[in-house]
Scaffold this active site. Sequence first.
Site, mmCIF file in Angstrom:
data_model
loop_
_atom_site.group_PDB
_atom_site.id
_atom_site.type_symbol
_atom_site.label_atom_id
_atom_site.label_comp_id
_atom_site.label_asym_id
_atom_site.label_seq_id
_atom_site.Cartn_x
_atom_site.Cartn_y
_atom_site.Cartn_z
ATOM 1 N N GLN A 180 0.821 -1.215 0.000
ATOM 2 C CA GLN A 180 0.000 0.000 0.000
ATOM 3 C C GLN A 180 0.859 1.271 0.000
ATOM 4 O O GLN A 180 0.460 2.278 -0.574
ATOM 5 C CB GLN A 180 -0.902 -0.039 1.250
ATOM 6 C CG GLN A 180 -2.124 0.834 1.170
ATOM 7 C CD GLN A 180 -3.293 0.177 0.460
ATOM 8 O OE1 GLN A 180 -3.622 -0.961 0.725
ATOM 9 N NE2 GLN A 180 -3.930 0.901 -0.446
ATOM 10 N N GLY A 209 -12.607 -0.502 3.018
ATOM 11 C CA GLY A 209 -12.963 -1.914 2.888
ATOM 12 C C GLY A 209 -11.885 -2.722 2.186
ATOM 13 O O GLY A 209 -10.897 -2.187 1.689
ATOM 14 N N ASP A 210 -12.050 -4.018 2.191
ATOM 15 C CA ASP A 210 -11.211 -4.973 1.453
ATOM 16 C C ASP A 210 -12.009 -6.276 1.462
ATOM 17 O O ASP A 210 -13.243 -6.236 1.637
ATOM 18 C CB ASP A 210 -9.832 -5.127 2.134
ATOM 19 C CG ASP A 210 -8.828 -5.918 1.288
ATOM 20 O OD1 ASP A 210 -8.266 -5.335 0.353
ATOM 21 O OD2 ASP A 210 -8.621 -7.121 1.543
ATOM 22 N N LYS A 230 -2.713 -0.909 6.672
ATOM 23 C CA LYS A 230 -3.692 -1.951 6.380
ATOM 24 C C LYS A 230 -4.132 -2.572 7.695
ATOM 25 O O LYS A 230 -3.399 -2.518 8.682
ATOM 26 C CB LYS A 230 -3.071 -3.034 5.490
ATOM 27 C CG LYS A 230 -4.069 -3.918 4.789
ATOM 28 C CD LYS A 230 -4.616 -3.309 3.517
ATOM 29 C CE LYS A 230 -5.716 -4.162 2.926
ATOM 30 N NZ LYS A 230 -6.129 -3.666 1.605
ATOM 31 N N ASN A 286 -16.319 -7.364 -5.029
ATOM 32 C CA ASN A 286 -16.390 -5.965 -5.457
ATOM 33 C C ASN A 286 -15.489 -5.682 -6.655
ATOM 34 O O ASN A 286 -15.932 -5.106 -7.661
ATOM 35 C CB ASN A 286 -16.025 -5.063 -4.267
ATOM 36 C CG ASN A 286 -15.854 -3.622 -4.680
ATOM 37 O OD1 ASN A 286 -14.742 -3.163 -4.914
ATOM 38 N ND2 ASN A 286 -16.954 -2.905 -4.830
ATOM 39 N N THR A 331 -12.050 0.322 -8.054
ATOM 40 C CA THR A 331 -10.914 -0.590 -8.195
ATOM 41 C C THR A 331 -11.039 -1.393 -9.487
ATOM 42 O O THR A 331 -10.083 -1.501 -10.269
ATOM 43 C CB THR A 331 -10.807 -1.526 -6.978
ATOM 44 O OG1 THR A 331 -10.841 -0.727 -5.793
ATOM 45 C CG2 THR A 331 -9.524 -2.334 -7.021
ATOM 46 N N LYS A 374 1.776 1.774 -3.682
ATOM 47 C CA LYS A 374 0.553 2.013 -4.461
ATOM 48 C C LYS A 374 0.019 3.423 -4.209
ATOM 49 O O LYS A 374 -0.305 4.161 -5.136
ATOM 50 C CB LYS A 374 -0.498 0.987 -4.035
ATOM 51 C CG LYS A 374 -1.814 1.106 -4.756
ATOM 52 C CD LYS A 374 -2.898 0.258 -4.107
ATOM 53 C CE LYS A 374 -2.458 -1.180 -3.953
ATOM 54 N NZ LYS A 374 -3.592 -2.067 -3.642
ATOM 55 N N SER A 418 -10.695 6.623 -2.978
ATOM 56 C CA SER A 418 -10.858 6.864 -1.537
ATOM 57 C C SER A 418 -10.274 8.222 -1.163
ATOM 58 O O SER A 418 -10.840 8.952 -0.347
ATOM 59 C CB SER A 418 -10.140 5.780 -0.729
ATOM 60 O OG SER A 418 -10.962 4.647 -0.583
HETATM 61 P P1 NAP Z 1 -14.586 -9.228 -1.860
HETATM 62 O O1 NAP Z 1 -15.658 -8.329 -2.363
HETATM 63 O O2 NAP Z 1 -14.675 -9.787 -0.492
HETATM 64 O O3 NAP Z 1 -14.450 -10.410 -2.931
HETATM 65 C C1 NAP Z 1 -13.410 -11.330 -2.884
HETATM 66 C C2 NAP Z 1 -13.643 -12.380 -3.944
HETATM 67 O O4 NAP Z 1 -12.488 -13.206 -4.020
HETATM 68 C C3 NAP Z 1 -14.817 -13.295 -3.635
HETATM 69 O O5 NAP Z 1 -15.380 -13.758 -4.823
HETATM 70 C C4 NAP Z 1 -14.131 -14.427 -2.879
HETATM 71 O O6 NAP Z 1 -14.833 -15.656 -2.918
HETATM 72 C C5 NAP Z 1 -12.824 -14.550 -3.635
HETATM 73 N N1 NAP Z 1 -11.807 -15.082 -2.722
HETATM 74 C C6 NAP Z 1 -11.394 -14.564 -1.544
HETATM 75 N N2 NAP Z 1 -10.474 -15.341 -0.974
HETATM 76 C C7 NAP Z 1 -10.295 -16.358 -1.816
HETATM 77 C C8 NAP Z 1 -9.484 -17.513 -1.780
HETATM 78 N N3 NAP Z 1 -8.646 -17.759 -0.751
HETATM 79 N N4 NAP Z 1 -9.538 -18.350 -2.850
HETATM 80 C C9 NAP Z 1 -10.374 -18.090 -3.899
HETATM 81 N N5 NAP Z 1 -11.189 -17.034 -3.965
HETATM 82 C C10 NAP Z 1 -11.150 -16.190 -2.934
HETATM 83 O O7 NAP Z 1 -13.147 -8.501 -1.932
HETATM 84 P P2 NAP Z 1 -12.638 -7.424 -2.979
HETATM 85 O O8 NAP Z 1 -12.755 -6.095 -2.338
HETATM 86 O O9 NAP Z 1 -13.238 -7.672 -4.313
HETATM 87 O O10 NAP Z 1 -11.072 -7.758 -3.009
HETATM 88 C C11 NAP Z 1 -10.508 -8.675 -3.940
HETATM 89 C C12 NAP Z 1 -9.012 -8.404 -4.073
HETATM 90 O O11 NAP Z 1 -8.794 -7.061 -4.521
HETATM 91 C C13 NAP Z 1 -8.191 -8.526 -2.792
HETATM 92 O O12 NAP Z 1 -6.896 -8.989 -3.104
HETATM 93 C C14 NAP Z 1 -8.113 -7.088 -2.303
HETATM 94 O O13 NAP Z 1 -7.008 -6.879 -1.423
HETATM 95 C C15 NAP Z 1 -7.928 -6.382 -3.628
HETATM 96 N N6 NAP Z 1 -8.240 -4.949 -3.635
HETATM 97 C C16 NAP Z 1 -9.482 -4.514 -3.279
HETATM 98 C C17 NAP Z 1 -9.759 -3.159 -3.341
HETATM 99 C C18 NAP Z 1 -11.135 -2.623 -3.041
HETATM 100 O O14 NAP Z 1 -11.346 -1.430 -3.252
HETATM 101 N N7 NAP Z 1 -12.085 -3.414 -2.611
HETATM 102 C C19 NAP Z 1 -8.771 -2.249 -3.713
HETATM 103 C C20 NAP Z 1 -7.511 -2.733 -4.094
HETATM 104 C C21 NAP Z 1 -7.278 -4.079 -4.055
HETATM 105 P P3 NAP Z 1 -15.609 -16.186 -1.603
HETATM 106 O O15 NAP Z 1 -16.828 -15.350 -1.519
HETATM 107 O O16 NAP Z 1 -15.846 -17.610 -1.888
HETATM 108 O O17 NAP Z 1 -14.656 -15.976 -0.440
#
Ligand code: NAP
Length: 449
Positions: free
Chosen positions: A115, A169-170, A130, A245, A214, A118, A381
């Site tokens: 982070q 969030g994350d 984080k 998300n 994102t 980034k 953000s």
């Molecule tokens: P999210 O809404 O909670 O969605 C996560 C997705 O990934 C879900 O479909 C989940 O499936 C799947 N997943 C999680 N853990 C997994 C695992 N161990 N194996 C396979 N699938 C898995 O989270 P998100 O915000 O989209 O974040 C996804 C990624 O983007 C993360 O690496 C996060 O750090 C990164 N990110 C997010 C943001 C943001 O603004 N949200 C910004 C930058 C980076 P299940 O429902 O089955 O767990």
Amino acid sequence: MVAGLDEKLEPIYRDVLRRNPGETEFHQAVHEVLETLGPVLVKYPEFTEHKIIQRICEPERQIIFRVPWQDDQGHTHINRAFRVEFNSALGPYKGGMRFHPSVYLGIIKFLGFEQIFKNALTGLPIGGGKGGSDFDPKGRSDAEIMRFCQSLMTELYRHIGQYTDVPAGDIGVGQREVGYLFGQYKRITNRYESGVFTGKGLDWGGSRARTEATGYGTVFFLNEMLKVRGESLEGKTCVVSGSGNVAIYAIEKIHALGGKVIACSDSNGVIVDKNGLDLDLVKQIKEIERRRISAYAEERPDATYLPDGVIWTVPCELALPCATQNELNGKDAQTLVEQGCIAVAEGANMPTTPEGIRVFQEAGIAYGPGKAANAGGVATSALEMQQNASRDSWTSEYTEARLQEIMINIHRNCHETAEEFGQPGDYVAGANITGFLKVGRAMVALGLI
Ligand code: NAP
């Protein structure tokens, strides 16, 4: 000798291993950055003199605390929560909160470390941090989620603030959780301090386009990488891992720019729909009903559900890992390249293993690492913080235009820096060096603190 590190950086990395035992994801993230910084130390000896690399690898502050809460049956549970305030040379610590059973200090430190770079790349005044907890929100009622969030914030509130540390969030933390966390902060502090949390709802201080940022930003970055190669998204077949998300809004923007996403996933399996995914249905299942992605195949008999499937075996031209860390290994990368994939853009943080990255780079395909490609989330953000500070609310069009401009700038800076340091087309080197230079210079200027 540690592979990939020059003689100045190797002892620093060994020290990181010794001081942070067992934190494998953190080691991986540090190694990936140090691997690219050799030429920077040659050109700028002041960073060695001021021990900037040693200092950047050590968080400014790490907070670990107990979160007790009761489930709907009255049973008591104990979780552990973390906030790692990594680096504040450029602004208040900024980075999301993750709720997932796999969370431990090593994951939060890897995410916090990424982070820093980034956030520097966005060009906005935000430091790196984080947090998260090993709490598993799956299957929990709204009331249980609320009690957990309130208990967590009852400790966290004393460590955060709009000028200190601004969570978001994350994985496992969306607008519902941000609402409960922000609500408890407001109650305890007796302050409507909107700028203390981002990812808020539109009615209570959130920014338009933050939910989409994102995923959209990752696709804008991908589009820039394709332009450099005389390509576009038009008519391209894509796969996007995850269905949360980031994945959902990456799919939305790919479709808007003329690409076709034929597969997505969750941690149980993969959906393949050769006609192109019906995104409204994915949103209904994931955002509203909070069901597993397998439900898609029940509604669309033409689609295939592969339980425990590997999404990277689905042939595609563009691949976007948008689920979690280390979800794409060397073998997966090999499969993608052999089946004609020409570009990879990471919506998730560190989703490709070091072997996978090597395969992409040796094959010469466009590879956009998460710390550059997914920076649109945190950038928006920071735009939310700007709106909160001026008690203003921008339109979707204006906010998305700012996001797009930021992503174009990040791409250009990474691209130009990689060329300047003799590694044209290497976005890993470009992102790490650009981010490091900005933070490193600020650290030198602020003195030994
Ligand atoms: P999210 O809404 O909670 O969605 C996560 C997705 O990934 C879900 O479909 C989940 O499936 C799947 N997943 C999680 N853990 C997994 C695992 N161990 N194996 C396979 N699938 C898995 O989270 P998100 O915000 O989209 O974040 C996804 C990624 O983007 C993360 O690496 C996060 O750090 C990164 N990110 C997010 C943001 C943001 O603004 N949200 C910004 C930058 C980076 P299940 O429902 O089955 O767990």
